[in-house]
Structure formats: structure tokens, C-alpha cells
Design a protein around this motif. Structure first.
Motif, PDB file in Angstrom:
ATOM      1  N   VAL A   1     -28.402 -54.267 -34.873  1.00 47.82           N
ATOM      2  CA  VAL A   1     -28.312 -54.179 -36.339  1.00 47.82           C
ATOM      3  C   VAL A   1     -29.705 -54.343 -36.950  1.00 47.82           C
ATOM      4  N   ALA A   2     -30.500 -55.278 -36.442  1.00 44.56           N
ATOM      5  CA  ALA A   2     -31.867 -55.475 -36.944  1.00 44.56           C
ATOM      6  C   ALA A   2     -32.686 -54.198 -36.772  1.00 44.56           C
ATOM      7  N   LYS A   3     -32.540 -53.522 -35.637  1.00 42.95           N
ATOM      8  CA  LYS A   3     -33.284 -52.282 -35.397  1.00 42.95           C
ATOM      9  C   LYS A   3     -32.820 -51.167 -36.329  1.00 42.95           C
ATOM     10  N   ILE A   4     -31.525 -51.095 -36.579  1.00 40.40           N
ATOM     11  CA  ILE A   4     -30.986 -50.086 -37.496  1.00 40.40           C
ATOM     12  C   ILE A   4     -31.540 -50.314 -38.903  1.00 40.40           C
ATOM     13  N   VAL A   5     -31.498 -51.562 -39.355  1.00 41.80           N
ATOM     14  CA  VAL A   5     -32.023 -51.904 -40.685  1.00 41.80           C
ATOM     15  C   VAL A   5     -33.514 -51.571 -40.750  1.00 41.80           C
ATOM     16  N   GLU A   6     -34.257 -51.965 -39.730  1.00 40.34           N
ATOM     17  CA  GLU A   6     -35.692 -51.694 -39.692  1.00 40.34           C
ATOM     18  C   GLU A   6     -35.971 -50.190 -39.772  1.00 40.34           C
ATOM     19  N   GLY A   7     -35.193 -49.395 -39.065  1.00 40.94           N
ATOM     20  CA  GLY A   7     -35.376 -47.944 -39.101  1.00 40.94           C
ATOM     21  C   GLY A   7     -35.197 -47.374 -40.499  1.00 40.94           C
ATOM     22  N   HIS A   8     -34.171 -47.813 -41.198  1.00 44.05           N
ATOM     23  CA  HIS A   8     -33.933 -47.339 -42.569  1.00 44.05           C
ATOM     24  C   HIS A   8     -35.054 -47.790 -43.514  1.00 44.05           C
ATOM     25  N   LEU A   9     -35.509 -49.029 -43.340  1.00 41.48           N
ATOM     26  CA  LEU A   9     -36.589 -49.533 -44.185  1.00 41.48           C
ATOM     27  C   LEU A   9     -37.877 -48.751 -43.972  1.00 41.48           C
ATOM     28  N   LYS A  10     -38.221 -48.508 -42.723  1.00 43.41           N
ATOM     29  CA  LYS A  10     -39.452 -47.762 -42.419  1.00 43.41           C
ATOM     30  C   LYS A  10     -39.368 -46.328 -42.929  1.00 43.41           C
ATOM     31  N   GLU A  11     -38.190 -45.731 -42.801  1.00 40.72           N
ATOM     32  CA  GLU A  11     -38.008 -44.362 -43.273  1.00 40.72           C
ATOM     33  C   GLU A  11     -38.174 -44.278 -44.788  1.00 40.72           C
ATOM     34  N   ARG A  12     -37.619 -45.249 -45.499  1.00 38.90           N
ATOM     35  CA  ARG A  12     -37.654 -45.224 -46.968  1.00 38.90           C
ATOM     36  C   ARG A  12     -38.997 -45.669 -47.541  1.00 38.90           C
ATOM     37  N   PHE A  13     -39.576 -46.723 -46.974  1.00 43.56           N
ATOM     38  CA  PHE A  13     -40.754 -47.323 -47.587  1.00 43.56           C
ATOM     39  C   PHE A  13     -42.066 -47.034 -46.860  1.00 43.56           C
ATOM     40  N   LYS A  14     -41.988 -46.294 -45.771  1.00 41.43           N
ATOM     41  CA  LYS A  14     -43.180 -45.899 -44.991  1.00 41.43           C
ATOM     42  C   LYS A  14     -44.101 -47.094 -44.765  1.00 41.43           C
ATOM     43  N   ASP A  15     -45.335 -47.010 -45.281  1.00 37.43           N
ATOM     44  CA  ASP A  15     -46.318 -48.071 -45.064  1.00 37.43           C
ATOM     45  C   ASP A  15     -46.526 -48.957 -46.298  1.00 37.43           C
ATOM     46  N   GLU A  16     -45.604 -48.886 -47.271  1.00 38.20           N
ATOM     47  CA  GLU A  16     -45.755 -49.676 -48.498  1.00 38.20           C
ATOM     48  C   GLU A  16     -45.518 -51.168 -48.256  1.00 38.20           C
ATOM     49  N   PHE A  17     -44.747 -51.491 -47.229  1.00 39.61           N
ATOM     50  CA  PHE A  17     -44.372 -52.875 -46.946  1.00 39.61           C
ATOM     51  C   PHE A  17     -44.459 -53.154 -45.454  1.00 39.61           C
ATOM     52  N   VAL A  18     -44.574 -54.433 -45.148  1.00 38.55           N
ATOM     53  CA  VAL A  18     -44.381 -54.903 -43.780  1.00 38.55           C
ATOM     54  C   VAL A  18     -43.086 -55.692 -43.815  1.00 38.55           C
ATOM     55  N   PHE A  19     -42.120 -55.300 -42.989  1.00 37.97           N
ATOM     56  CA  PHE A  19     -40.847 -55.989 -42.895  1.00 37.97           C
ATOM     57  C   PHE A  19     -40.823 -56.746 -41.575  1.00 37.97           C
TER      58      PHE A  19
ATOM     59  N   LEU B   1     -40.322 -52.366 -54.506  1.00 39.99           N
ATOM     60  CA  LEU B   1     -39.111 -52.475 -53.700  1.00 39.99           C
ATOM     61  C   LEU B   1     -37.948 -51.951 -54.548  1.00 39.99           C
ATOM     62  N   ASP B   2     -37.639 -50.688 -54.382  1.00 41.10           N
ATOM     63  CA  ASP B   2     -36.662 -49.965 -55.190  1.00 41.10           C
ATOM     64  C   ASP B   2     -35.284 -50.648 -55.158  1.00 41.10           C
ATOM     65  N   PRO B   3     -34.861 -51.274 -56.265  1.00 41.23           N
ATOM     66  CA  PRO B   3     -33.590 -52.002 -56.272  1.00 41.23           C
ATOM     67  C   PRO B   3     -32.374 -51.095 -56.081  1.00 41.23           C
ATOM     68  N   ASP B   4     -32.425 -49.875 -56.569  1.00 40.92           N
ATOM     69  CA  ASP B   4     -31.294 -48.956 -56.367  1.00 40.92           C
ATOM     70  C   ASP B   4     -31.099 -48.689 -54.875  1.00 40.92           C
ATOM     71  N   TRP B   5     -32.200 -48.500 -54.166  1.00 41.38           N
ATOM     72  CA  TRP B   5     -32.101 -48.228 -52.731  1.00 41.38           C
ATOM     73  C   TRP B   5     -31.668 -49.483 -51.975  1.00 41.38           C
ATOM     74  N   THR B   6     -32.268 -50.636 -52.299  1.00 38.65           N
ATOM     75  CA  THR B   6     -31.928 -51.853 -51.562  1.00 38.65           C
ATOM     76  C   THR B   6     -30.461 -52.230 -51.765  1.00 38.65           C
ATOM     77  N   LEU B   7     -29.903 -51.974 -52.958  1.00 41.64           N
ATOM     78  CA  LEU B   7     -28.480 -52.227 -53.191  1.00 41.64           C
ATOM     79  C   LEU B   7     -27.610 -51.334 -52.316  1.00 41.64           C
ATOM     80  N   GLY B   8     -28.098 -50.159 -51.990  1.00 39.86           N
ATOM     81  CA  GLY B   8     -27.343 -49.217 -51.177  1.00 39.86           C
ATOM     82  C   GLY B   8     -27.537 -49.372 -49.686  1.00 39.86           C
ATOM     83  N   LEU B   9     -28.293 -50.370 -49.253  1.00 35.23           N
ATOM     84  CA  LEU B   9     -28.567 -50.539 -47.826  1.00 35.23           C
ATOM     85  C   LEU B   9     -27.298 -50.831 -47.027  1.00 35.23           C
TER      86      LEU B   9
END
Length: 104
Positions: A10-28, A58-66
């Protein structure tokens, strides 16, 4: 009980979605997925997403849809409950949550 193998996936799945959406804007890091028991005695996953970066981006619309985004993956892994998720700034994680949850 939800296994460590499942929480790691689950952590890897979440990480994949975060990296896809936010690219290099954040370190998760870390992304902690912890099985918990609710007030009815049912098990669910508590997902802590620790991030570094400009929180305003950190786009709240996207994070709510995670959670809906990962629901199919969760079902495939045998997790039928709705997880809880929290985005926590790295500095807040280190001062408030330190020692309360396992580090990745």
C-alpha cells in the motif's frame, strides 16, 4: 490482521501516485501505513504521508481524491475497509509524531 507485506505494498502504491502527480515538487518520506482498530473493533489502515515542500502546492482537490484512487488496489490486496490518511509536514512529523509511529 493486515500483514506487513500488504502495508508495504500500500505504501508503494501511494508513493507511485504521489510521484506521478507531484513529480519533483515534494519529497514524500516516509510513507507509513499502519493497521489500526476502530471503535467498532474493525481493522483499517492509517496512512501517514510525510512530506517536504511548499504546502501551498499540495493540491487539496487531488489529495482528497487519493483514497478513491487507491480503492481498487486495496480491494485486490484484500483490504475492504476505507483507510484514513494524513499529510504531515516533515518538521511536524519530527516534533509531534516522533516515536508514536514506526519509521519506514
Amino acid at each position: 490482521m493486515i500483514s506487513k507485506s500488504v502495508t508495504d505494498q500500500v505504501a508503494k502504491i501511494v508513493e507511485g501516485h504521489l510521484k506521478e502527480r507531484f513529480k519533483d515538487e515534494f519529497v514524500f518520506d516516509p510513507i507509513i501505513v499502519s493497521p489500526q482498530i476502530d471503535h467498532d473493533g474493525d481493522e483499517y489502515l492509517d496512512i501517514f504521508i510525510v512530506f517536504s515542500g511548499d504546502q501551498k502546492k499540495l493540491d487539496p482537490d487531488w489529495t482528497l481524491g487519493l483514497v478513491p484512487l487507491i480503492t481498487t488496489d486495496l480491494i485486490e490486496l484484500g483490504v475492504s475497509s476505507v483507510p484514513s490518511k494524513s499529510f504531515v509536514e516533515k518538521s511536524e512529523w519530527e516534533t509531534i509524531y516522533h516515536g508514536k509511529y514506526p519509521r519506514a
